[in-house]
Design an enzyme around this catalytic site. Sequence first.
Site, mmCIF file in Angstrom:
data_model
loop_
_atom_site.group_PDB
_atom_site.id
_atom_site.type_symbol
_atom_site.label_atom_id
_atom_site.label_comp_id
_atom_site.label_asym_id
_atom_site.label_seq_id
_atom_site.Cartn_x
_atom_site.Cartn_y
_atom_site.Cartn_z
ATOM 1 N N ILE A 67 0.825 -1.206 0.000
ATOM 2 C CA ILE A 67 0.000 0.000 0.000
ATOM 3 C C ILE A 67 0.863 1.261 0.000
ATOM 4 C CG2 ILE A 67 -1.630 1.348 1.382
ATOM 5 C CD1 ILE A 67 -2.905 -1.318 2.232
ATOM 6 N N ASP B 196 13.204 4.060 11.410
ATOM 7 C CA ASP B 196 12.306 3.169 12.140
ATOM 8 C C ASP B 196 11.217 4.038 12.751
ATOM 9 O OD1 ASP B 196 11.003 1.611 14.015
ATOM 10 O OD2 ASP B 196 12.819 0.801 14.917
ATOM 11 N N ASN C 165 1.909 5.414 6.990
ATOM 12 C CA ASN C 165 1.384 4.161 6.457
ATOM 13 C C ASN C 165 2.019 2.914 7.069
ATOM 14 O OD1 ASN C 165 0.180 2.370 4.154
ATOM 15 N ND2 ASN C 165 2.394 2.018 4.070
ATOM 16 N N LYS D 185 2.882 13.785 15.272
ATOM 17 C CA LYS D 185 3.469 14.819 16.124
ATOM 18 C C LYS D 185 4.462 15.684 15.359
ATOM 19 C CE LYS D 185 6.399 15.443 20.223
ATOM 20 N NZ LYS D 185 7.031 14.782 21.400
ATOM 21 N N TYR E 182 -2.861 -6.155 16.659
ATOM 22 C CA TYR E 182 -3.153 -5.429 15.421
ATOM 23 C C TYR E 182 -4.471 -4.674 15.555
ATOM 24 C CZ TYR E 182 -3.771 -4.478 10.442
ATOM 25 O OH TYR E 182 -3.944 -3.854 9.230
ATOM 26 N N LYS F 35 -4.931 -0.531 15.570
ATOM 27 C CA LYS F 35 -5.693 0.169 14.536
ATOM 28 C C LYS F 35 -6.874 0.939 15.121
ATOM 29 C CE LYS F 35 -2.997 -1.029 11.201
ATOM 30 N NZ LYS F 35 -2.153 -0.019 10.529
ATOM 31 N N THR G 130 -1.764 -7.788 -0.277
ATOM 32 C CA THR G 130 -0.387 -7.385 0.012
ATOM 33 C C THR G 130 0.284 -8.481 0.839
ATOM 34 O OG1 THR G 130 -0.829 -6.325 2.140
ATOM 35 C CG2 THR G 130 -1.147 -4.979 0.163
#
Length: 256
Positions: free
Chosen positions: A17, A64, A91, A124, A157, A161, A192
């Site tokens: 993506i 990172d 992303n 930020k 996960y 999210k 993906t």
Amino acid sequence: MTDDIRVALVTGAARGIGKAIAFRLSDDGFAVVLNDIHQNTEVLSQLVDEITAKGRTGSFVTADVSSEDEIRGMVEQVVQRYGRIDVMVANAGIGSYSPIPQITIDEWDRIMNVNARGVFLCYKYAGLQMIKQGTGGRIIGASSVLGKRGSAFNPAYVASKFAVRGLTQAAAMEFGPHNITVNAYAPGAIDTDLLPASLPPGTPRETMISILGGMSPMKTVGYPVDVANLVSFIASDKSGFITGQTLSVNGGTYFD
């Protein structure tokens, strides 16, 4: 946003993506900076070559996203080179198939550090830079359909999210007075390398596509370009009255 060169920074851009978003924003006329981890330097270099071969402006910076020092430095490098950042696309993300009884605290922290902390740090430092510029901007994060509807077997996960959704709303309220919009995209099943994290390890690819595609009224999974098309709109001047939203691109697997 001004009529001068517009600069977009995309994290996790070495593949999937993120790569599709970077290429789409490049086609939209942005000078695009691709980011990924240090191990993907060669891949990033090749992608930048593809962008510049089309007469577009592109470069890369490794970092990172879970490291505050590296994200601060990444933003500083982009500003030193281009003078500004107009669009930040946070992303980068990871996942794993780890039921609650089996997931280790190290795995939990690893996923949360990239998916939630990483988005926070991008919001930020991009926000601070955009405020300093005084010309507004677009901040965009990666949530998921699983950030709107929980799912078994990948708790970190899901939690990460959901966190992106809340962070996006908070940031939209803080940055709005500076003409900075903050939104997120929530993909469903997208074809993906991250797709296998949705199902038990060892599930054949054909079975995986069939199961996940079958959840959609359209009976198919999506592709990175589907997400990139949405991000293209969110990043544009046409989206100026949209903020605090987590926009679904899931083929109808979840309605909200």
